[in-house]
Scaffold this active site. Structure first.
Site, PDB file in Angstrom:
ATOM      1  N   HIS A 184       4.581 -32.729   9.448  1.00  0.00           N
ATOM      2  CA  HIS A 184       3.747 -31.552   9.172  1.00  0.00           C
ATOM      3  C   HIS A 184       2.911 -31.776   7.912  1.00  0.00           C
ATOM      4  O   HIS A 184       1.685 -31.580   7.922  1.00  0.00           O
ATOM      5  CB  HIS A 184       4.638 -30.324   9.008  1.00  0.00           C
ATOM      6  CG  HIS A 184       3.882 -29.063   8.767  1.00  0.00           C
ATOM      7  ND1 HIS A 184       3.516 -28.202   9.775  1.00  0.00           N
ATOM      8  CD2 HIS A 184       3.400 -28.505   7.622  1.00  0.00           C
ATOM      9  CE1 HIS A 184       2.854 -27.171   9.280  1.00  0.00           C
ATOM     10  NE2 HIS A 184       2.763 -27.342   7.963  1.00  0.00           N
ATOM     11  N   GLU A 185       3.563 -32.187   6.842  1.00  0.00           N
ATOM     12  CA  GLU A 185       2.848 -32.372   5.583  1.00  0.00           C
ATOM     13  C   GLU A 185       1.918 -33.584   5.633  1.00  0.00           C
ATOM     14  O   GLU A 185       0.850 -33.580   5.010  1.00  0.00           O
ATOM     15  CB  GLU A 185       3.839 -32.503   4.423  1.00  0.00           C
ATOM     16  CG  GLU A 185       4.770 -31.301   4.242  1.00  0.00           C
ATOM     17  CD  GLU A 185       4.029 -29.977   4.123  1.00  0.00           C
ATOM     18  OE1 GLU A 185       2.852 -29.964   3.691  1.00  0.00           O
ATOM     19  OE2 GLU A 185       4.618 -28.935   4.467  1.00  0.00           O
ATOM     20  N   HIS A 243      -1.434 -32.409   6.923  1.00  0.00           N
ATOM     21  CA  HIS A 243      -2.277 -31.841   5.859  1.00  0.00           C
ATOM     22  C   HIS A 243      -2.843 -32.949   4.968  1.00  0.00           C
ATOM     23  O   HIS A 243      -4.037 -32.965   4.655  1.00  0.00           O
ATOM     24  CB  HIS A 243      -1.453 -30.884   4.994  1.00  0.00           C
ATOM     25  CG  HIS A 243      -1.041 -29.625   5.687  1.00  0.00           C
ATOM     26  ND1 HIS A 243      -1.907 -28.830   6.396  1.00  0.00           N
ATOM     27  CD2 HIS A 243       0.174 -28.999   5.756  1.00  0.00           C
ATOM     28  CE1 HIS A 243      -1.259 -27.778   6.886  1.00  0.00           C
ATOM     29  NE2 HIS A 243       0.001 -27.855   6.507  1.00  0.00           N
TER      30      HIS A 243
END
Length: 446
Positions: free
Chosen positions: A21-22, A25
């Site tokens: 997820h990170e 980003h």
């Protein structure tokens, strides 16, 4: 030992989900030219860190392993900060609204991509799953009343083909959420193809709180009650039972399969039972008295029967598996959104909200079964994480996407004071949801 495995499985499942997820980003932020100051797995106090790369980005492990974040160069967090000339164009708010949307959306999209990759691998390998042949059911069940009978093979639900039990359950949940009933297509051995229906009342969404297939009277078919082993010095051997015996009835109750035989024996410790069966084509009758097992207070006669249902392994080619995985990810995402919507309208209980304790329990259970079930568990949690992060709740990615969507529509950013108030409200809502989830987890344990 089970507790240790559960904890390790929880960390092994949640860690990659947060990391991907990170990384979503982080990767898109770098592609858009934004300077990244910190990449953290976990929240709260930093327990380990290293600075790497041209920008000396700080890579961090933090104490609370229930999340993570990517800290970018953002003038809003430090208005008084004097930026170096080289960093002026690398500050987050200086990027176009579409670039900011891409950076924020990349986290949930990374979770969906991870799920598609994992499910593709699983579908290519092929997983042995129970087929959709159903067990004989009681006459007062919705399945019997609809016309289904033991031995039927369910082949589709509302026109959607189902080959294994997990696909059947998924389609039944979909039908329950849509409240339109379910048209069941079956193949009956030696008889042909038939169609039956469950109406919307039988598929009430209250059943979503448990196993909807069981509520309807549907269960996986098991082999007949044939004794595969009779251990010496046990109650069965003393009664005269032998390997290969087919058990037809106990005390006048027909044994539909091996599972019914096991359940009947377990439920009648220290009680004489009349067993009627078939041995080498001839009927026989014996009286057996199950011994009481002091550990769990159930009956034992020291026999073995096969309980393994009919299993199917359906390996797929790479492109078929990829398409199937993408479709499964989409269907599961839509189902999750529908379920959340039903919770908001009160049609589905809030008891379905689960937290870290339940997730850890399921992680441990799937890890004990094997690698493929564990990877499947990670894939579906990844989908849930992606959907939850896209909800329009301030402090989540979906809340930021809502701000930027309004900016696209109005042509100007939302006032900072309004955003600050929304963030506070969103944080309060998030804390309330976490408290509810942990409460539900504790109630389930008790």
């Amino acid at each position: 030992m089970n507790l240790l495995l559960t904890v390790l499985a929880f960390v092994a499942a949640l860690g990659p989900l947060i990391l991907f997820h990170e990384l979503g980003h982080y990767t898109v932020a770098r592609l858009c030219g934004v300077k990244v100051l910190r990449f953290s797995i976990g929240m709260g106090k930093v327990v380990w860190s290293r600075r790497l790369g041209k920008d000396q980005t700080e890579w961090v492990l933090s104490a609370l392993p229930l999340g993570g974040y990517v800290k970018m160069l953002d003038r809003r967090e430090s208005p008084e900060l004097a930026l170096a000339p080289a960093d002026e164009g690398r500050e987050f708010t200086q990027k176009s609204v579409w670039q900011r949307i891409a950076i924020v959306a990349a986290g949930p999209l990374a979770n969906f991509l991870l799920a598609i990759v994992l499910l593709s691998v699983i579908f290519m390998v092929g997983v042995a799953e129970p087929a959709t042949r159903i067990r004989a059911m009681a006459e007062n069940t919705p399945a019997w009343q609809a016309g289904l009978r033991g031995g039927d093979q369910i082949v589709s639900v509302n026109g959607h083909p189902v080959r294994v039990w997990s696909e059947l359950r998924f389609q039944l949940v979909q039908a329950a959420l849509e409240k339109g009933g379910a048209r069941i297509e079956i193949e009956r051995p030696g008889s042909g193809h038939y169609s039956y229906a469950f109406d919307s009342s039988q598929l009430a969404t209250a059943d979503l709180e448990s196993d909807i297939s069981a509520k309807l009277g549907l269960a996986i078919a098991r082999p007949p009650a044939v004794l595969t082993k009779v251990l010496p010095d046990g109650a069965a051997a003393r009664a005269g039972l032998r390997e290969g015996d087919l058990i037809d009835s106990i005390d006048g109750v027909h044994m539909i399969d091996g599972l019914a035989f096991v359940e009947t024996i377990r439920a009648n410790p220290e009680r004489d039972l009349t067993v009627i069966g078939i041995r080498q084509g001839s009927p026989f009758a014996v009286t057996v008295r199950p011994e009481r097992d002091p550990k769990d207070n159930v009956g034992r006669i020291r026999t073995e029967v096969s309980l393994m249902p009919e299993m199917l392994t359906l390996p797929q080619g790479p492109f078929t598996a990829l398409g199937h995985a993408a479709g499964k990810t989409w269907d599961t995402s839509v189902l999750t959104v529908k379920t959340i919507g039903k919770m908001l309208t009160g049609e589905v209980s809030w008891r379905n909200v689960t937290g870290p304790i339940t997730i850890a329990d399921y992680a441990g259970q799937s890890a004990r079964i094997g690698l493929v079930p564990f990877l499947s568990f990670i894939a579906f949690v990844s989908i849930s994480l992606g959907v939850m992060n896209l909800l329009p709740i301030p402090v989540l990615d979906g809340g930021l996407l809502l701000y930027y969507s309004l900016e696209v529509l109005t042509g100007r950013p939302l006032p900072e004071r309004l955003i600050d108030l929304a963030q506070r409200a969103g944080l309060g809502l998030l804390v309330a949801l976490m408290v509810l989830a942990v409460f539900n987890d504790v109630v389930r344990l008790l």
